[in-house]
Design an enzyme around this catalytic site. Structure first.
Site, PDB file in Angstrom:
ATOM      1  N   ALA A   1       3.837  37.118 -10.786  1.00  0.00           N
ATOM      2  CA  ALA A   1       3.849  35.878 -10.360  1.00  0.00           C
ATOM      3  C   ALA A   1       4.131  35.003 -11.650  1.00  0.00           C
ATOM      4  O   ALA A   1       4.976  34.232 -11.522  1.00  0.00           O
ATOM      5  CB  ALA A   1       2.738  35.192  -9.617  1.00  0.00           C
ATOM      6  N   PHE A   2       3.725  35.436 -12.828  1.00  0.00           N
ATOM      7  CA  PHE A   2       3.852  34.485 -13.949  1.00  0.00           C
ATOM      8  C   PHE A   2       4.937  34.995 -14.887  1.00  0.00           C
ATOM      9  O   PHE A   2       5.272  34.456 -15.927  1.00  0.00           O
ATOM     10  CB  PHE A   2       2.310  34.541 -14.605  1.00  0.00           C
ATOM     11  CG  PHE A   2       1.523  33.598 -13.798  1.00  0.00           C
ATOM     12  CD1 PHE A   2       1.653  32.297 -13.825  1.00  0.00           C
ATOM     13  CD2 PHE A   2       0.392  34.364 -13.257  1.00  0.00           C
ATOM     14  CE1 PHE A   2       0.674  31.516 -13.172  1.00  0.00           C
ATOM     15  CE2 PHE A   2      -0.458  33.694 -12.305  1.00  0.00           C
ATOM     16  CZ  PHE A   2      -0.495  32.135 -12.265  1.00  0.00           C
ATOM     17  N   GLY A   3       5.457  36.396 -14.693  1.00  0.00           N
ATOM     18  CA  GLY A   3       6.208  36.949 -15.642  1.00  0.00           C
ATOM     19  C   GLY A   3       6.410  38.480 -15.530  1.00  0.00           C
ATOM     20  O   GLY A   3       6.242  38.975 -14.321  1.00  0.00           O
TER      21      GLY A   3
ATOM     22  N   ASP B   1     -11.981  42.460 -11.198  1.00  0.00           N
ATOM     23  CA  ASP B   1     -10.789  42.896 -10.561  1.00  0.00           C
ATOM     24  C   ASP B   1     -10.600  44.473 -10.916  1.00  0.00           C
ATOM     25  O   ASP B   1      -9.418  44.622 -11.290  1.00  0.00           O
ATOM     26  CB  ASP B   1      -9.634  41.743 -10.950  1.00  0.00           C
ATOM     27  CG  ASP B   1      -8.325  42.167  -9.860  1.00  0.00           C
ATOM     28  OD1 ASP B   1      -8.566  42.803  -8.877  1.00  0.00           O
ATOM     29  OD2 ASP B   1      -7.237  41.853 -10.230  1.00  0.00           O
TER      30      ASP B   1
ATOM     31  N   VAL C   1       6.593  42.511 -17.579  1.00  0.00           N
ATOM     32  CA  VAL C   1       6.064  43.610 -18.609  1.00  0.00           C
ATOM     33  C   VAL C   1       7.391  44.549 -19.163  1.00  0.00           C
ATOM     34  O   VAL C   1       7.861  44.968 -18.332  1.00  0.00           O
ATOM     35  CB  VAL C   1       4.976  44.428 -18.490  1.00  0.00           C
ATOM     36  CG1 VAL C   1       4.524  45.307 -19.606  1.00  0.00           C
ATOM     37  CG2 VAL C   1       3.697  43.690 -18.020  1.00  0.00           C
TER      38      VAL C   1
END
Length: 1388
Positions: free
Chosen positions: A102-104, A214, A106
């Site tokens: 969601a944020f970027g 998590d 790899v």
């Protein structure tokens, strides 16, 4: 001797020196803070702060502020320079994208300079600030940066630019454990290894004072050796002093989240590290079974199962799981109060599941992993999925009108494991030339070293790869040897089973022959019956022929009359249609005329607009020429400005060179002054030494002279001796004089050096004066140039104002042009629209003609079909009667079998009575035995008395031991206090250097005391050992006494033996009776099983026939509806209805709906996907077919009663959160009654219905507390019910799936509507269906909602299966993932 004070110093010099020392100490502390990478004001953080301030302030709106503008003018250039020197994304070559979130994303990257391979994580600053959470990445960065654990993925460096945060981590080429589980069937041996590594990794994180929260296979990565490391620490949280965490939101992945974390939503979440051990239990279950233990298609389903884990946790029967593994999973998946690992990791390590011969907890990382990834190169990414390129536009921060501070949350993110800034020691006060040489030499050496290190690392890698290959070959050899042994054993087992099967085959063949005889007999009976039926049919036909001859004449007349009526009706319809067509033609001609007139008007308008456009274009050209001339003037002005700026920059450079020269001169001056002071000091020292030596020599000379005089007076006779003495003295004097001469020469040299230094100083002073004069001249030139620049800037501002006025005029004219263009476009669109209208009308006219022809053709076809269907219906009725008769015969057979069963039970009862008689005999024997046992008990009492005495002794012994333990504990406490005192003293030693001697004495005393304490401790430990040995001796003595047999009287021994013999006889008789009984039981059980199998077959055949009947009923219904529609059409045509009166509903009549829909395979869309079925909805049934061929053959896959439908609705993302986002708008859900599927073989394993303790009942709803991280709205107040990170507490009904805020329930608001579905969970089912498009989904839902009965169906207590969910029996397939025996070198 006291040294005189220096001449140039002030009287308060010592105080100033002390002040300087204190200032230096503070500076060192500040330097330590700046150097410390964990400090919030380290060098990187300070640079980040400056960089982010410049980025956040560098906007036109903010530059209007004078202070901001001055700040930017001062630091903008240097910040650009810093950015150029710092690490950036361009320093790496991107090989491949290996992950996206969601944020970027790899990326797999290679560093351009070092050619090393890394995994680089990119996090979008815009996305993090947009989603109101930019703090999660700090924990991840800090853990990876400062962990220094082999179980955690290492961070090498972190940097940032205006858009992204970058984290350069070690690359894990083995991929994650999800990839491993999808490629292999994980055996228990592997699961043991990976679970152990996860336990150790989590222990490492817990030891840092953090909870992961998590834990899942996605966050477990494998390195090149196949060993595990944890990643993704965004959800980590710091524990408090008690080892607990306070959190109000449920964090984690739904399948792996623990009950206590789920309960924390909206309340006071208070839990510890045990929540991670729950996730380990889920992970172990998933490895062994292939699915998570609480899997469900909806979020509510998974959450309800987790909360009811005591009932919902069950192990599948088709997978083999050892008892130890089950015990460990159950120990993890329990309440947090009893959960394994709550009291520390040692609890888990001691579990019997982990016992093995290959590794232990200390050397597990050094042993060979079960799967070692086979890599083709250092950039092999075969263990990662291929990810499509993100073609979407990257969102960035909008240009602000006020200060926002978008870059401020990311200050201090930059980090380097090997920080080169401020790493060197403070520079020595030597010449710059020597330093540069040394630095160049060191750089060359470093380069050579780096090259050697690279070579070494490559050699080491090659060596490791060879070792790995050797290990893998050895493991393969071992595996093959084991497989060979297993195959041999398997072969033996197969041979034994083959023999058994051959025996069973012979028995079956015998039975088959008997059944064949019976079948032949039945076939003969059937043939005779068919012959009788044929004869009866012939008789019937004869009778019909006789009747027909009399009726032929009347029928002919009737037929002719009908034909006449039909011809008249056709004439009427044709005349009506002709009239209609004339009307439509007239209307269309009128419309065409209107359109033509409109078209002419539009063309006229178009001509006018074109002329206006031409005028505007001419004006535009003139304006452009004016603009170009202005631009030329501007460029000329800018060239002049550039020239001036060049001159200014040249002067500035001259200034800089002057400053550098000045700085160099000042440096040299300082160095010379320092040398001068040093020389003065040396000179003063030398003078003092010389004077001291002279005095010493003079004193020695005076003493010697005095001695000489005395010796002359006393010893005149001994002249010879005196002469020798004088010679010696003269030699000594000569040596002394030589030394004096040497000292004087040294003094002269020092004075010469001083003179030279003074000359140099005078020369440097001259140079300084000259450079200052030059500087003054340059400053004057700079002032003159600045005045020129100001004048030019005024001129430029005037020109810009003129240009702005011109641009405004241009904008006005371009706006006018645009408005004219828009009006032209509108006219063209209207023209096109009218043309389309004309075309549509012509098409409709043609279609009406075609429809009429098609209707005539369909009428004829349907008549033929009706006749054929009537014939088939008569046939089916006769077949149904025959089947009913067969069914009645079979029910009679069942009754006879039941009677036989009752007879057998009676026989069993009689045998049981005989057994009771034998048992009474045994009781009488037991009485005699009890007398003997009483005598034995008397002897045992004496034994117990002795045991009690021993216990008292043991208690005394224990008391003494406890007393000694207490003394040892007190000594240990004193020892601890002494050690703490030592630590305190060590700290004081650093602070108080003046009191060093006192502290050392105290320390030595303390050490002596400590040694004496240690000696005392050693004595007590020896005593403890002796006490323990005594204790073990006492225990052994007790064991001897307990095991010792007491002598029994000989007289009673013979009676006991006799009774034992009788008892044995009785046991033998009992055994023989039991064997007979079991044989009979086996025999009757076989017969019963055979009967049950026959009944099951018959019931299956009956269900299939019923299903075919249902499909036939639906076909008949369809034909009837079509006939009715035709009759209605005929009547309406005869009456003369308009063409637009009857509107068909999507091509189907109101009662019928059909098309292709998809059903979930094995209720698991994630793993098995969907399967297509052809669905027909009639007035009473919903029929599911595998294909259209099955539909033609009346062979349905499943049938549902419409009367038993409860609810139909489209699903949301939370209902099917595992489904693909594109599929969700096409999925809908059916809820229907299911009153008994027990006699049907279940296609999927039935989930056990747990207790409803976690449900909240309200207005017929069964609410389950949940959280929504996906976009959803409250169905009561229509407000948002979701949030990405901190969603509000929510409720969802497990029946009708209505969603609402929990506050509505807590505040007892009457907003929530009653539940639409009233049903018992044990007699209800839901079904997910996938349509081909969203339009089809809406059509199916709207049509099925209309068919739901208004009153909910009452459950029938006598009904066997209403509605039928009759499915074809399919082969039981395993739920496990497909096995893979090859090496893991596969394309991802």
């Amino acid at each position: 001797m006291s040294r005189p004070p220096p001449t140039g110093k002030m009287p308060g010099a010592p105080e100033a020196a002390a002040g300087d020392g204190a200032g230096a100490g503070r500076q060192r502390k500040l330097e330590a803070l700046i150097r410390d990478p964990r400090s919030p004001i380290n060098v990187e953080s300070l640079l980040d702060g400056l960089n982010s301030l410049v980025l956040d302030l560098d906007f036109p709106a903010l530059r209007k502020n004078k202070n901001i503008d001055n700040f930017l003018n001062r630091y903008e250039k240097i910040v650009k320079k810093i950015r150029g020197l710092q690490m950036k994304a361009e320093d790496y070559d991107v090989v491949k994208v290996i992950g996206r979130g969601a944020f970027g994303e790899v990326q797999l990257v290679r560093h351009k300079a070092s050619q090393k391979v890394y995994a680089m994580k990119l996090l979008s600053k815009f996305e993090m600030i947009k989603r109101s959470d930019s703090a999660f990445f700090w924990e991840e960065r800090d853990i990876m940066a400062f962990a220094n654990s082999p179980w955690v993925v290492q961070l090498f460096c972190a940097f940032q630019d205006d858009r992204y945060l970058y984290m350069v981590m070690e690359y894990m080429p083995g991929g994650d454990l999800v990839n491993l589980m999808s490629n292999y069937d994980v055996p228990e041996k592997w699961a043991k290894f990976y679970t152990a590594e996860v336990v150790l990794a989590l222990d490492a994180i817990h030891s840092m004072g953090l909870i992961h929260r998590d834990v899942k296979p996605d966050n477990m990565l494998l390195d090149k050796h196949g060993h595990l490391k944890l990643a993704d620490f965004g959800t980590c949280m710091k524990m408090d002093e008690t080892g607990m965490v306070h959190c109000d939101t449920a964090v984690g992945t739904p399948d792996y989240i623990s009950p206590e974390v789920l309960k924390s939503q909206g309340g006071d979440g208070y839990y510890g590290r045990e929540c991670d051990w729950w996730s380990v239990g889920v992970f172990l279950f998933e490895m062994l079974v292939g699915d998570t233990p609480f899997y469900a298609d909806s979020l509510v389903g998974t959450y309800s199962k987790i909360m009811d884990h005591k009932n919902s946790l069950c192990f599948p029967e088709d997978t083999e799981i050892s008892k130890h593994a089950k015990n460990l999973i159950c120990a993890f998946l329990t309440d947090r109060e009893v959960r394994l690992g709550r009291n520390g990791v040692e609890e888990i390590k001691s579990a019997s599941f982990f016992k093995n011969d290959q590794w232990n907890w200390d050397n597990i990382r050094e042993t060979a992993a079960p799967v070692v990834p086979e890599l083709s190169s250092d950039i092999d990414s075969s263990n990662f999925d291929d990810i499509e390129d993100d073609k979407g536009d990257v969102e960035t921060f909008p240009i602000p009108k006020a200060f926002v501070g978008n870059q401020l949350p990311f200050i201090g993110f930059t980090y380097f494991r090997e920080n080169l800034l401020l790493s060197d020691s403070p520079p020595c006060r030597e010449n710059d030339a020597i330093q540069t040489r040394k630095s160049e030499e060191s750089q060359e050496i470093q380069k050579k070293l780096y090259a050697l290190e690279e070579h070494l690392s490559s050699e080491v890698q090659a060596k490791e790869e060879l070792e790995q290959k050797c290990k893998s070959i050895n493991t393969r050899l071992e595996k093959t040897a084991k497989e060979l042994e297993e195959e041999i054993t398997f072969r033996k087992n197969v041979e034994s089973t083959l023999r058994q099967l051959e025996r069973e085959k012979a028995l079956l063949q015998h039975k088959n022959a008997e059944y064949q005889r019976k079948a032949d007999h039945e076939a003969d009976k059937k043939r005779n019956l068919e012959n009788d039926v044929n004869s009866l049919k012939d008789q019937l036909e004869d009778l019909k022929k006789r009747n027909q001859s009399s009726q032929i004449s009347t029928e002919k007349v009737n037929q002719l009359q009908k034909q006449l009526d039909e011809a008249n009706a056709l004439l009427r319809t044709e005349s009506d249609t002709a009239a209609r067509l004339r009307k439509t033609q007239a209307e269309s001609s009128k419309q065409i005329q209107q359109l033509e007139s409109n078209n002419r008007d539009l063309q006229d308008k178009n001509c006018l607009l074109e002329t206006a456009k031409l005028k505007l274009e001419k004006e535009f050209i003139n304006l452009q020429s004016a603009l170009e001339s202005e631009r030329r003037d501007r460029t000329h002005g800018s060239e002049i400005i550039n020239d001036l700026q060049g001159r200014i920059s040249g002067l500035e450079e001259d200034l800089k060179t002057g400053k550098t020269l000045l700085a160099k001169v000042e440096l040299e001056k300082r160095q010379l002054q320092e040398k001068l002071t040093d020389l003065e000091k040396e000179k003063s020292n030398m003078e003092i030494d010389m004077t001291y030596q002279l005095k010493v020599i003079q004193q020695s000379l005076e003493q010697e002279e005095a001695e000489h005089k005395t010796t002359k007076a006393r010893l005149a006779d001994k002249n010879k001796i005196y002469e020798s003495i004088e010679e010696a003295k003269s030699e000594a004097m000569k040596e002394m004089e030589k030394k004096l001469l040497e000292e004087r020469s040294l003094k002269q040299k020092v004075e010469n050096l001083l003179l030279e230094a003074e000359k140099r100083c005078s020369i440097l002073d001259c140079d300084l004066k000259q450079s200052q004069q030059k500087l003054n001249e340059l400053l004057k030139q700079k002032d003159v140039l600045n005045e020129d620049v100001r004048n030019l800037t005024l001129k430029i501002e005037q020109e810009t104002q003129k240009r702005c006025l011109m641009q405004n005029d241009l904008k006005m004219q371009t706006q006018q042009v645009n408005t004219l263009k828009m009006s032209e476009k509108q006219i063209k669109q209207e023209n096109n629209h009218l043309m389309e209208m004309k075309m549509n009308l012509e098409k409709q006219n043609a279609e009406l003609r075609k429809e009429r022809q098609d209707a005539d053709g369909q009428m004829k076809e349907l008549q033929d079909q009706l006749e054929a269907e009537q014939y088939f219906s008569t046939l089916y009725k006769t077949q149904v009667r025959e089947l009913k008769e067969e069914n009645e015969e079979k029910t009679k057979l069942c009754k006879e079998l039941q009677q036989k069963k009752q007879d057998l039970q009676d026989e069993r009862d009689s045998l049981a009575a005989q057994l009771e008689i034998t048992l009474t005999k045994a009781d009488s024997e037991q009485l005699a035995r009890s007398i003997a046992e009483e005598q034995y008990s008397d002897l045992e009492k004496e034994k117990i008395m002795k045991e009690l005495e021993i216990k008292e002794m043991m208690a005394r012994h224990k008391q003494e031991l406890t007393e000694k333990d207490a003394t040892i504990a007190s000594l240990e406490e004193t020892n601890r206090t002494l050690t703490s005192d030592v630590a305190n003293l060590a700290n004081e030693k650093e602070e108080l250097n003046n009191k060093l001697k006192d502290t050392q004495e105290q320390l030595s005393k303390l050490k002596d005391e400590e040694i004496s304490a240690a000696a005392i401790k050693a004595q007590f430990e020896k005593q403890l050992l002796t006490e323990r040995t005594l204790k073990t001796q006492a225990v052994n003595k007790l064991a001897e006494i307990m095991n010792r047999k007491e002598p029994v009287k000989r007289g009673s021994d013979t009676d006991v033996r006799r009774k034992e013999k009788e008892n044995r006889k009785l046991h033998m008789e009992l055994k023989s009776e039991r064997e007979k009984l079991t044989q009979q039981m086996i025999k009757y059980q076989k017969e019963l099983n055979e009967m049950q199998a026959q009944i099951a077959e018959e019931s299956q055949i009956r269900i299939e026939l019923q299903m075919t009947l249902d499909s036939k009923d639906s076909d008949i219904e369809q034909l009837r509806s079509q006939l009715q529609a035709l009759h209605i059409g005929m009547d309406s045509s005869s009456i003369g209805s308009g063409p637009g009166d009857a509107e068909p509903d999507d091509g189907f009549p109101e009662s019928r709906l059909e098309g292709w829909l998809s059903l979930p395979v094995r209720n698991n869309t994630k793993k098995f996907g969907w399967v297509k079925k052809y669905v027909i909805v009639s007035s009473k049934k919903i029929l599911f077919y595998d294909s259209e061929q099955d539909k033609e053959q009346s062979n349905p896959y499943m049938v549902l009663d419409i009367d038993k439908l409860f609810h139909v609705r489209p699903v949301t993302q939370t209902d099917v959160y595992r489904a693909d986002a594109k599929e969700i708008p096409r999925i809908f859900q059916i809820l229907y009654a299911n009153e008994g599927e027990s006699k049907k073989e279940p296609e999927f394993p039935v989930e056990p219905v747990g207790e409803k303790s976690n449900y909240i009942c309200h207005k017929g709803h069964e609410f389950i507390p949940t959280l929504y991280h996906f976009p959803t709205n409250c169905e009561a107040c229509m407000k948002p019910l979701w949030h990405m990170f901190k969603p509000p507490p929510a409720l969802e009904c497990s029946r009708c799936h209505i969603k609402c805020h929990k506050d509505h329930m807590d505040k007892k608001e009457e907003i929530i509507a009653p539940c639409k579905v009233y049903y018992d969970i044990s007699s209800a089912k839901n079904l997910l269906l996938l349509a081909n498009s969203t339009e089809e989904q809406q059509k199916w839902v709207s049509r099925l909602v209309k068919k739901i009965p208004k009153k909910p169906p009452a459950p029938d207590p006598f009904a066997r299966s209403s509605p039928r969910t009759s499915m074809k029996i399919q082969q039981n397939q395993s739920i496990r993932r497909p096995s893979r025996q090859l090496a893991p070198n596969k394309p991802s």
